[in-house]
Motif scaffolding. Structure first.
Motif, PDB file in Angstrom:
ATOM      1  N   PRO A 159      12.663   7.925  71.356  1.00  0.00           N
ATOM      2  CA  PRO A 159      13.282   7.518  70.077  1.00  0.00           C
ATOM      3  C   PRO A 159      14.011   6.175  70.169  1.00  0.00           C
ATOM      4  N   GLN A 160      14.738   5.941  71.250  1.00  0.00           N
ATOM      5  CA  GLN A 160      15.436   4.658  71.431  1.00  0.00           C
ATOM      6  C   GLN A 160      14.447   3.512  71.553  1.00  0.00           C
ATOM      7  N   VAL A 161      13.392   3.740  72.324  1.00  0.00           N
ATOM      8  CA  VAL A 161      12.384   2.703  72.553  1.00  0.00           C
ATOM      9  C   VAL A 161      11.694   2.357  71.246  1.00  0.00           C
ATOM     10  N   ARG A 162      11.247   3.362  70.503  1.00  0.00           N
ATOM     11  CA  ARG A 162      10.549   3.118  69.233  1.00  0.00           C
ATOM     12  C   ARG A 162      11.469   2.406  68.236  1.00  0.00           C
ATOM     13  N   ASP A 163      12.731   2.827  68.148  1.00  0.00           N
ATOM     14  CA  ASP A 163      13.674   2.197  67.233  1.00  0.00           C
ATOM     15  C   ASP A 163      13.870   0.721  67.583  1.00  0.00           C
ATOM     16  N   SER A 164      13.988   0.419  68.864  1.00  0.00           N
ATOM     17  CA  SER A 164      14.165  -0.977  69.300  1.00  0.00           C
ATOM     18  C   SER A 164      12.945  -1.817  68.959  1.00  0.00           C
TER      19      SER A 164
END
Length: 145
Positions: free
Chosen positions: A91-96
């Motif tokens: 989730p953090q990677v996709r959001d970034s």
């Protein structure tokens, strides 16, 4: 009366001895000249472990939602442990990634190789990771519409 000349066997023995000495000397010389470095040779073209971050569809900045980018992204990582962390932090990677792609304009994407975007992705994703680094980013699909 003693034989004053050398016999055939003596000549053959001397010739054989000279050949053995020549081979030994050549082998020793070649061993001395060539260095026997047992360190592994790194191939400059070799790539490390890779991981697909998936597909992204994002509206472009300044287009009022009329233009969007569709991108498929694959990354090269320093170790296999990074892949596990990327999956855990998905989730953090996709959001970034969405945030970075959303800030782009058409001119940024048309830049040859989209190098600026790739560098921003590497920097942002490496800030998230704790177990290793992303060393390369590739767009396996990049469409602007």
């Amino acid at each position: 009366m003693a034989n004053e000349g050398l016999s055939f066997k003596s000549i053959l023995g001397i010739a054989l001895l000279m050949v053995v000495i020549a081979i030994g000397t050549s082998y020793g010389f070649m061993k001395f000249i060539t260095t026997n470095d047992n360190s592994p040779v790194l191939n400059e073209n070799a790539i490390g472990p890779t991981y697909s971050l998936g597909d992204f569809v994002v509206n472009l900045s300044g287009t009022r939602g009329y233009q969007y980018i569709r991108a498929s992204i694959v990354v090269e990582v320093s170790t296999d442990n990074v892949i596990t962390e990327l999956e855990k932090r998905s989730p953090q990677v996709r959001d970034s990634i969405i945030g970075i792609l959303r800030d782009q304009q058409v001119a940024d994407i048309e830049e040859p190789g989209a190098r600026v975007i790739k560098n921003r992705l590497i920097t942002k994703l490496n800030d998230i990771l704790r177990t290793g680094d992303i060393t390369q980013v590739w767009f396996t699909q990049l469409v602007v519409q």
